[in-house]
Design an enzyme around this catalytic site. Structure first.
Site, short mmCIF file in Angstrom:
data_model
loop_
_atom_site.label_atom_id
_atom_site.label_comp_id
_atom_site.label_asym_id
_atom_site.label_seq_id
_atom_site.Cartn_x
_atom_site.Cartn_y
_atom_site.Cartn_z
N PHE A 44 0.86 -0.82 0.12
CA PHE A 44 -0.19 -0.13 -0.27
C PHE A 44 0.83 1.16 -0.04
O PHE A 44 0.24 2.12 -0.04
CB PHE A 44 -0.91 -0.07 1.02
CG PHE A 44 -1.95 -1.65 1.32
CD1 PHE A 44 -2.67 -1.72 0.32
CD2 PHE A 44 -1.99 -2.62 2.18
CE1 PHE A 44 -3.50 -2.96 0.22
CE2 PHE A 44 -1.97 -4.00 2.24
CZ PHE A 44 -2.75 -3.78 1.62
N LYS A 45 2.16 1.29 -0.47
CA LYS A 45 3.38 2.31 0.08
C LYS A 45 3.43 2.91 -1.65
O LYS A 45 3.75 1.87 -2.40
CB LYS A 45 4.30 1.68 0.53
CG LYS A 45 3.82 1.74 1.62
CD LYS A 45 3.31 2.29 2.90
CE LYS A 45 2.15 1.87 3.61
NZ LYS A 45 3.10 1.32 5.42
N ASN A 46 4.30 4.06 -1.47
CA ASN A 46 4.35 5.02 -2.76
C ASN A 46 5.33 3.95 -3.56
O ASN A 46 4.91 3.35 -5.11
CB ASN A 46 5.44 6.16 -2.59
CG ASN A 46 4.17 6.89 -1.99
OD1 ASN A 46 3.26 6.69 -2.02
ND2 ASN A 46 5.64 7.88 -1.76
#
Ligand SMILES: *Cc1c(COP(=O)(O)O)cnc(C)c1O
Length: 394
Positions: A178-180
């Site tokens: 869910f991160k960049n």
């Protein structure tokens, strides 16, 4: 989020062909060493170490910095629970600090929460919103506190001229899905301090006295755990890293479009940002929680009220509120010289802000024209919310 696709898939083939999947099975360092070197160059930092998670990165940084039993660590009341759990894993206890309208730690509340036991601050750059690092670093230097930036949700973002995660003594990043940028699960710790780096590396690899890290020869081996990353993660991250800056540029372009549209709307306030020139996260603040709730409910995808992102709100961190650990004797709350209290009203300012605030996705993979169209529609819809709504507290 940067997409994971064909190029990541192709980068895996050479790793499988080599058969060298483990962190230390490749003499040359393999894809992980390449990733860490590129990460250091891009971020302007001396040392980077990939790990199995962002949580592992935070814990390793705390242990490396010498945070432990009896120590208090300041964490924001609005963050992923891992930020507050990390000090406990190191033997210290988290103390909650209110956020302000930037959705990050309120420097005024940091000053109120510092005690003689406070050893470190973990400012969290939340959902690509950067902290007021000038104030935080000033307070930390004046009170002799260690700063471990939790940049898990803001990989690549800048505060003024520097990347977040490189301003404090340590920075922690996450590469979970869910991160960049992501490789499924993963993380990294960075620092400019060679000794702190050697200690974090030892901790992440049960002492790592067999790995030939000659640069930490002067550091006595100490016990650790196993938070090592593998070369499959490294291969994916090498591709993802190239996508990071173009993605942030797309986010910023859409942020500016959205901000201009919503700025004309008198029913709400566009959320402030500690460095608006680098902003890549968009939130709007209503006067009442009921309006924010209605706005989130009526909007289609991509809008949510922050209070409803439940697990990020401290009032839902059950194991921490109940101060329960795996073994009752291994409980850092027994090792403090005062009772730590997490009553629901501990951070009332945070709850009030989260109830009145909605986050709007920037749609970085949508065309700008579509983002502008959706923003105009949402802004119109916000205006149509009745003003005489019952003043609910939830
Ligand atoms: C994701 C996240 C973490 C931990 O990351 P993992 O890689 O899932 O362990 C820590 N802090 C914040 C703010 C996060 O969002």
């Amino acid at each position: 989020m940067a997409k994971v696709g064909l190029r990541e898939w192709m980068a895996l083939a050479p790793v499988f062909a080599s058969g060298k999947l483990a962190r230390y099975s490749d003499e040359s360092g393999g894809p992980l060493a390449r990733f860490e070197a590129d990460f250091c160059t891009k971020f302007g930092v001396q040392h980077a170490l990939t790990m199995s998670s962002g949580t592992g990165a935070l814990i390793s940084a705390l242990v490396a910095a010498g945070v432990g039993p009896g120590d208090e660590v300041l964490v924001p009341a609005y963050t992923w629970i891992a930020t507050a759990a990390a000090p406990l894993a190191a033997g210290a206890v988290p103390v909650l600090v209110d956020i302000d309208h930037t959705l990050t730690m309120d420097p005024q509340d940091i000053l109120r929460k510092i005690t003689p036991q406070t050893k470190a601050i973990i400012p969290v750059h939340m959902s690509n919103m950067v902290c007021d690092m000038d104030s935080i670093m000033r307070i930390a230097r004046e009170s002799n506190l260690i700063v471990i930036e939790d940049a898990c949700q803001a990989v690549g973002l800048r505060y003024k001229t520097r990347r977040v995660g490189t301003i404090g003594d340590f920075g922690a990043f996450s590469f979970n899905q869910f991160k960049n940028i992501n490789c499924g699960e993963g993380g990294a710790v960075v620092t400019d301090d060679a000794r702190l780096f050697a200690r974090a590396r030892m901790y992440h690899d049960i002492g790592s006295m067999f790995r030939g890290h000659h640069d930490n020869a002067s550091e006595p081996p100490m016990l650790g755990v196993n938070f090592k990353a593998n070369q499959i993660q490294g291969a994916i991250l090498n591709v993802q890293l190239k996508k990071l800056d173009p993605m942030i540029a797309r986010m910023r372009e859409r942020y500016n479009v959205m901000r201009e549209i919503f700025a004309k709307n008198t029913r709400l306030t566009v959320g402030p940002h500690n460095d608006v020139g680098n902003a890549a996260g968009f939130h709007v603040i209503f006067e009442t929680s009921e309006e924010a709730k209605r706005f989130a409910e009526e909007s289609k995808r991509g809008v949510y009220r922050l209070f409803d992102s439940s697990r990020h709100v401290y009032t839902n961190w059950q194991p921490i509120l109940q101060q329960r650990t795996g073994h009752p004797a291994m409980n850092p709350f027994l090792w403090t010289d005062r009772k730590i209290d997490y009553a629901p009203e501990t951070c009332a300012q945070t709850l009030d802000i989260l109830k009145r605030t909605c986050r709007i996705s920037l749609g970085e993979n949508y065309p700008v024209a579509l983002v502008a169209y959706l923003a105009r529609r949402m802004s119109k819809q916000a205006k149509s919310i009745p003003t005489n709504l019952f003043y609910a507290t939830i």
